[in-house]
Design a protein around this motif. Structure first.
Motif, PDB file in Angstrom:
ATOM      1  N   ILE A 146       1.266  -4.520   4.647  1.00 61.11           N
ATOM      2  CA  ILE A 146       1.471  -4.486   5.850  1.00 61.11           C
ATOM      3  C   ILE A 146       1.321  -2.722   5.766  1.00 61.11           C
ATOM      4  O   ILE A 146       0.200  -2.499   6.895  1.00 61.11           O
ATOM      5  CB  ILE A 146       2.319  -4.560   7.176  1.00 61.11           C
ATOM      6  CG1 ILE A 146       2.225  -6.703   6.925  1.00 61.11           C
ATOM      7  CG2 ILE A 146       2.190  -4.675   8.066  1.00 61.11           C
ATOM      8  CD1 ILE A 146       3.330  -7.485   7.477  1.00 61.11           C
ATOM      9  N   ILE A 147       2.915  -2.632   5.291  1.00 64.21           N
ATOM     10  CA  ILE A 147       2.708  -0.928   5.373  1.00 64.21           C
ATOM     11  C   ILE A 147       1.416  -0.254   5.109  1.00 64.21           C
ATOM     12  O   ILE A 147       0.910   1.034   5.686  1.00 64.21           O
ATOM     13  CB  ILE A 147       4.237  -0.249   4.561  1.00 64.21           C
ATOM     14  CG1 ILE A 147       5.203  -0.938   5.627  1.00 64.21           C
ATOM     15  CG2 ILE A 147       4.357   0.975   4.729  1.00 64.21           C
ATOM     16  CD1 ILE A 147       6.877  -0.825   4.613  1.00 64.21           C
ATOM     17  N   LEU A 148       1.465  -0.535   3.488  1.00 65.29           N
ATOM     18  CA  LEU A 148      -0.042  -0.008   2.963  1.00 65.29           C
ATOM     19  C   LEU A 148      -0.910  -0.703   4.019  1.00 65.29           C
ATOM     20  O   LEU A 148      -1.861   0.994   3.949  1.00 65.29           O
ATOM     21  CB  LEU A 148       0.165  -0.253   1.640  1.00 65.29           C
ATOM     22  CG  LEU A 148      -0.551  -0.023   0.992  1.00 65.29           C
ATOM     23  CD1 LEU A 148      -0.454   1.306   0.701  1.00 65.29           C
ATOM     24  CD2 LEU A 148      -1.065  -1.429  -0.990  1.00 65.29           C
ATOM     25  N   LYS A 171      -5.013   4.210  -3.890  1.00 66.67           N
ATOM     26  CA  LYS A 171      -5.425   2.655  -4.636  1.00 66.67           C
ATOM     27  C   LYS A 171      -5.816   1.901  -4.150  1.00 66.67           C
ATOM     28  O   LYS A 171      -6.844   0.774  -4.765  1.00 66.67           O
ATOM     29  CB  LYS A 171      -4.165   2.752  -5.699  1.00 66.67           C
ATOM     30  CG  LYS A 171      -4.088   3.803  -6.398  1.00 66.67           C
ATOM     31  CD  LYS A 171      -2.526   3.569  -7.238  1.00 66.67           C
ATOM     32  CE  LYS A 171      -2.157   4.391  -8.566  1.00 66.67           C
ATOM     33  NZ  LYS A 171      -1.084   4.700  -8.394  1.00 66.67           N
ATOM     34  N   TYR A 172      -5.120   1.170  -3.227  1.00 67.97           N
ATOM     35  CA  TYR A 172      -6.246   0.164  -2.116  1.00 67.97           C
ATOM     36  C   TYR A 172      -6.963   0.047  -2.024  1.00 67.97           C
ATOM     37  O   TYR A 172      -7.976  -1.034  -2.172  1.00 67.97           O
ATOM     38  CB  TYR A 172      -4.656   0.002  -1.020  1.00 67.97           C
ATOM     39  CG  TYR A 172      -4.532  -1.006  -0.450  1.00 67.97           C
ATOM     40  CD1 TYR A 172      -4.224  -2.173  -0.815  1.00 67.97           C
ATOM     41  CD2 TYR A 172      -5.297  -1.609   0.603  1.00 67.97           C
ATOM     42  CE1 TYR A 172      -3.792  -3.676  -0.245  1.00 67.97           C
ATOM     43  CE2 TYR A 172      -5.788  -2.571   0.930  1.00 67.97           C
ATOM     44  CZ  TYR A 172      -4.434  -3.857   0.914  1.00 67.97           C
ATOM     45  OH  TYR A 172      -5.114  -5.024   1.285  1.00 67.97           O
ATOM     46  N   TYR A 183      -9.333   1.790  -2.827  1.00 68.07           N
ATOM     47  CA  TYR A 183     -10.708   1.630  -4.797  1.00 68.07           C
ATOM     48  C   TYR A 183     -10.051   0.068  -4.977  1.00 68.07           C
ATOM     49  O   TYR A 183     -11.275  -0.242  -5.142  1.00 68.07           O
ATOM     50  CB  TYR A 183     -10.131   2.371  -5.476  1.00 68.07           C
ATOM     51  CG  TYR A 183     -11.143   3.458  -5.841  1.00 68.07           C
ATOM     52  CD1 TYR A 183     -11.898   3.955  -5.832  1.00 68.07           C
ATOM     53  CD2 TYR A 183     -10.443   4.886  -5.233  1.00 68.07           C
ATOM     54  CE1 TYR A 183     -12.930   4.759  -5.898  1.00 68.07           C
ATOM     55  CE2 TYR A 183     -10.748   6.065  -4.045  1.00 68.07           C
ATOM     56  CZ  TYR A 183     -12.104   6.117  -5.099  1.00 68.07           C
ATOM     57  OH  TYR A 183     -13.290   7.262  -4.938  1.00 68.07           O
ATOM     58  N   SER A 184      -9.213  -0.051  -4.728  1.00 64.32           N
ATOM     59  CA  SER A 184      -9.055  -2.042  -5.398  1.00 64.32           C
ATOM     60  C   SER A 184      -9.673  -2.892  -4.078  1.00 64.32           C
ATOM     61  O   SER A 184     -10.008  -4.639  -4.331  1.00 64.32           O
ATOM     62  CB  SER A 184      -8.039  -2.458  -5.714  1.00 64.32           C
ATOM     63  OG  SER A 184      -6.677  -2.595  -4.760  1.00 64.32           O
ATOM     64  N   HIS A 185      -9.268  -2.802  -3.197  1.00 64.59           N
ATOM     65  CA  HIS A 185      -9.802  -2.946  -2.199  1.00 64.59           C
ATOM     66  C   HIS A 185     -11.156  -3.159  -1.138  1.00 64.59           C
ATOM     67  O   HIS A 185     -11.850  -4.397  -0.495  1.00 64.59           O
ATOM     68  CB  HIS A 185      -8.883  -3.670  -0.802  1.00 64.59           C
ATOM     69  CG  HIS A 185      -7.788  -4.396  -1.600  1.00 64.59           C
ATOM     70  ND1 HIS A 185      -6.824  -3.997  -2.205  1.00 64.59           N
ATOM     71  CD2 HIS A 185      -7.212  -5.765  -1.180  1.00 64.59           C
ATOM     72  CE1 HIS A 185      -5.915  -4.707  -2.270  1.00 64.59           C
ATOM     73  NE2 HIS A 185      -6.251  -6.021  -1.644  1.00 64.59           N
ATOM     74  N   PHE A 186     -11.960  -1.737  -0.591  1.00 60.14           N
ATOM     75  CA  PHE A 186     -12.746  -1.572  -0.750  1.00 60.14           C
ATOM     76  C   PHE A 186     -14.080  -1.422  -1.105  1.00 60.14           C
ATOM     77  O   PHE A 186     -14.759  -2.282  -0.772  1.00 60.14           O
ATOM     78  CB  PHE A 186     -12.490  -0.062   0.628  1.00 60.14           C
ATOM     79  CG  PHE A 186     -12.179  -0.071   1.549  1.00 60.14           C
ATOM     80  CD1 PHE A 186     -13.341  -0.358   2.700  1.00 60.14           C
ATOM     81  CD2 PHE A 186     -11.110   0.484   2.277  1.00 60.14           C
ATOM     82  CE1 PHE A 186     -12.693  -0.352   4.005  1.00 60.14           C
ATOM     83  CE2 PHE A 186     -10.729   0.425   3.461  1.00 60.14           C
ATOM     84  CZ  PHE A 186     -12.013   0.294   4.546  1.00 60.14           C
ATOM     85  N   MET A 187     -13.929  -1.071  -2.751  1.00 55.25           N
ATOM     86  CA  MET A 187     -14.695  -1.161  -3.473  1.00 55.25           C
ATOM     87  C   MET A 187     -14.723  -2.639  -4.156  1.00 55.25           C
ATOM     88  O   MET A 187     -13.948  -3.408  -4.600  1.00 55.25           O
ATOM     89  CB  MET A 187     -14.182   0.218  -4.496  1.00 55.25           C
ATOM     90  CG  MET A 187     -13.979   1.486  -3.662  1.00 55.25           C
ATOM     91  SD  MET A 187     -15.317   2.186  -3.252  1.00 55.25           S
ATOM     92  CE  MET A 187     -16.049   3.389  -4.148  1.00 55.25           C
ATOM     93  N   ILE A 188     -16.017  -2.086  -4.223  1.00 55.74           N
ATOM     94  CA  ILE A 188     -16.559  -4.176  -5.516  1.00 55.74           C
ATOM     95  C   ILE A 188     -15.834  -4.236  -6.864  1.00 55.74           C
ATOM     96  O   ILE A 188     -16.195  -3.103  -7.574  1.00 55.74           O
ATOM     97  CB  ILE A 188     -18.160  -4.278  -4.816  1.00 55.74           C
ATOM     98  CG1 ILE A 188     -18.123  -4.507  -3.783  1.00 55.74           C
ATOM     99  CG2 ILE A 188     -17.848  -5.267  -6.652  1.00 55.74           C
ATOM    100  CD1 ILE A 188     -19.946  -4.811  -3.967  1.00 55.74           C
TER     101      ILE A 188
END
Length: 194
Positions: A7-9, A56-57, A59-64
């Motif tokens: 949640i913080i992230l 990092k988040y 890139y791992s969640h927005f990017m495919i």
């Protein structure tokens, strides 16, 4: 990752996407989450650390990141599925339209020492996925060209990046997807796609 840290992230990422790094204060992050500073410090050392983790988040969640979910037998089916995936919301973030992704990425490059590696890793994954499907399309005679698969993969990626960058500046995401679709269709035809 535990729920509080996530949640913080997510909230921090939303703030960093809406404002510059300097404009986002630790107090603002804590207030947006509804926690105490002590709770924040239990999970992160400081704003710098949560910003790096936000990158990092992103890139791992927005990017495919999982290209294996796309069809593997047809280039056209692959890029059509890619376009559908780009329209889906699976980030866990709100539907806000005031994100400044370009500013966020520029600040990530300036402030996160490992940013180039993070970006290069993502780019390498994407390049490999495109090259694999392009090579498959060449073997299956779906496309008819002597252009190396690596170069064709770069063309698909660079068309998308250029259009997305231009439309980020214009804040017109819907238009970007239509333009990417149109240009990928045209590139496919130029390659002799059937």
């Amino acid at each position: 990752m535990n729920d509080t840290k996530k949640i913080i992230l997510q909230k921090s990422l939303e703030l960093f996407l809406c404002k510059s790094y300097k404009e986002v204060t630790l107090d603002e992050i804590v207030k947006a989450i509804g926690l105490t500073k002590g709770a924040f410090y239990h999970h992160y050392k400081n704003k710098e650390e949560v910003f790096e983790e936000s990158v990092k988040y992103f890139y791992s969640h927005f990017m495919i990141t999982d290209f294996s979910i796309f069809p593997g037998a047809s280039l056209k089916a692959f890029y059509k599925a890619y376009l559908v995936r780009m329209t889906e919301e699976s980030t866990g973030l709100s539907d806000r339209k005031d994100y400044n992704i370009l500013l966020f990425l520029v600040e990530a490059k300036r402030r996160v020492a490992s940013y180039t590696e993070i970006h290069a890793r993502q780019r390498k994954k994407e390049q490999a996925a495109w090259r694999k499907i392009v090579d498959q399309a060449k073997r299956n005679k779906e496309i008819n060209t002597t252009i190396p698969g690596k170069n064709i993969a770069s063309m698909f990626m660079n068309l998308c990046d250029g259009i997305a960058l231009n439309n980020l500046a214009m804040s017109d995401e819907d238009s970007a997807l239509k333009e990417i679709s149109n240009d990928w269709d045209n590139l496919y035809k130029l390659l002799g796609g059937i």
